[in-house]
Write an enzyme that holds these catalytic residues in place. Sequence first.
Site, mmCIF file in Angstrom:
data_model
loop_
_atom_site.group_PDB
_atom_site.id
_atom_site.type_symbol
_atom_site.label_atom_id
_atom_site.label_comp_id
_atom_site.label_asym_id
_atom_site.label_seq_id
_atom_site.Cartn_x
_atom_site.Cartn_y
_atom_site.Cartn_z
ATOM 1 N N ASP A 67 -1.880 28.531 -26.117
ATOM 2 C CA ASP A 67 -1.574 29.031 -24.779
ATOM 3 C C ASP A 67 -0.443 30.056 -24.768
ATOM 4 O O ASP A 67 0.290 30.209 -25.739
ATOM 5 C CB ASP A 67 -1.205 27.871 -23.836
ATOM 6 C CG ASP A 67 -0.461 26.744 -24.546
ATOM 7 O OD1 ASP A 67 0.325 27.041 -25.468
ATOM 8 O OD2 ASP A 67 -0.673 25.583 -24.191
ATOM 9 N N ASN A 136 2.575 13.970 -18.913
ATOM 10 C CA ASN A 136 1.500 13.604 -17.985
ATOM 11 C C ASN A 136 0.140 13.588 -18.680
ATOM 12 O O ASN A 136 -0.896 13.539 -18.031
ATOM 13 C CB ASN A 136 1.469 14.574 -16.796
ATOM 14 C CG ASN A 136 1.218 16.016 -17.229
ATOM 15 O OD1 ASN A 136 0.992 16.288 -18.413
ATOM 16 N ND2 ASN A 136 1.245 16.935 -16.287
ATOM 17 N N HIS A 138 -1.140 16.046 -20.557
ATOM 18 C CA HIS A 138 -1.820 17.341 -20.747
ATOM 19 C C HIS A 138 -1.890 17.698 -22.223
ATOM 20 O O HIS A 138 -1.037 17.291 -23.023
ATOM 21 C CB HIS A 138 -1.170 18.461 -19.920
ATOM 22 C CG HIS A 138 0.150 18.968 -20.433
ATOM 23 N ND1 HIS A 138 1.281 19.010 -19.660
ATOM 24 C CD2 HIS A 138 0.521 19.479 -21.630
ATOM 25 C CE1 HIS A 138 2.283 19.516 -20.356
ATOM 26 N NE2 HIS A 138 1.851 19.809 -21.568
ATOM 27 N N GLU A 143 -3.898 20.589 -17.444
ATOM 28 C CA GLU A 143 -3.169 19.606 -16.640
ATOM 29 C C GLU A 143 -4.113 18.563 -16.032
ATOM 30 O O GLU A 143 -5.316 18.816 -15.903
ATOM 31 C CB GLU A 143 -2.419 20.323 -15.510
ATOM 32 C CG GLU A 143 -1.375 21.327 -15.994
ATOM 33 C CD GLU A 143 -0.068 20.665 -16.450
ATOM 34 O OE1 GLU A 143 -0.051 19.459 -16.775
ATOM 35 O OE2 GLU A 143 0.947 21.380 -16.483
HETATM 36 C C1 F6R Z 1 2.162 23.971 -26.203
HETATM 37 C C2 F6R Z 1 1.248 23.178 -25.395
HETATM 38 C C3 F6R Z 1 1.719 21.977 -24.650
HETATM 39 C C4 F6R Z 1 2.708 21.116 -25.421
HETATM 40 C C5 F6R Z 1 3.184 19.938 -24.588
HETATM 41 C C6 F6R Z 1 4.221 19.113 -25.307
HETATM 42 O O1 F6R Z 1 1.488 25.027 -26.845
HETATM 43 O O2 F6R Z 1 0.120 23.494 -25.305
HETATM 44 O O3 F6R Z 1 0.597 21.206 -24.313
HETATM 45 O O4 F6R Z 1 2.113 20.653 -26.606
HETATM 46 O O5 F6R Z 1 3.730 20.418 -23.390
HETATM 47 O O6 F6R Z 1 5.374 19.885 -25.522
HETATM 48 P P1 F6R Z 1 6.599 19.328 -26.389
HETATM 49 O O7 F6R Z 1 6.140 19.246 -27.790
HETATM 50 O O8 F6R Z 1 7.671 20.375 -26.213
HETATM 51 O O9 F6R Z 1 6.978 18.016 -25.800
#
Ligand code: F6R
Length: 247
Positions: A67, A136, A138, A143
């Site tokens: 992303d 959450n 995701h 989401e």
């Molecule tokens: C990042 C992404 C997100 C993260 C998620 C967890 O490219 O796609 O889904 O993997 O927000 O983020 P951290 O590892 O910072 O807790």
Amino acid sequence: MEIRVFDTAEQVGQAAAMLLGAQLLQKPDSVLGLATGSSPLPIYEALIELHQRGVLDFSRATTFNLDEYVGLPAGHPKSYRRFMEEHLFSQVNLRPEATHIPNGCAADLSAEAAAYDAAIQQAGGLDIQLLGIGRNGHIGFNEPGDCFVSGCHVVELSESTVTANARFFTSPSEVPRRAVSLGIGGIMSARKILLIATGQSKADAIAQTVLGDITPRVPASILQAHPNAMILLDRAAASGLSQKDAF
Ligand code: F6R
């Protein structure tokens, strides 16, 4: 889903780097799906070290990130392109043209998303997709919602994600509210999935992902349906699972 639990986050990073490294050794021209955020940082550090010691060669690999924030140009200090350049790309021998991240500043974001899916197809599909998980549930900024969105698309980040990611910005108001993200179909089409989660804040999401129903309300729960998904956890992230579930 196979689940492995380690004592520390550092061990999770080492184990994930070993699995990604093995993928690259077995198939030097692997197509790697990569993630940003805090969770993958120990993995990238370990991969860089293996590269510096002459163990891993990235010269034939191709990468696609999950992303990118909408509205942040590639050179912006908080863009995911910059994050990847800093934490991995500039320190291994990946060919710059083989690293792909959606362009969050494209004039036509829908066309950008469609082209991103097509580029993955053209590269032969993802051999392995590395995933973190949001509090959450995701994955890749898909989401919680009423349905799973299959293709790469523009997502509205939830308040919980904006709040969680504010730590990377000077203030929460600076966090972009939208991202271009690989869809659930793109993630599920990867031949292998490697999801990592560390810390107590991920324990609920992991318990729902592993033990709950498959539902778009917990996007990561779809991984129950993947034929080759592995989850690496530290003890804190695994604390919502019983011994039986975790091993
Ligand atoms: C990042 C992404 C997100 C993260 C998620 C967890 O490219 O796609 O889904 O993997 O927000 O983020 P951290 O590892 O910072 O807790």
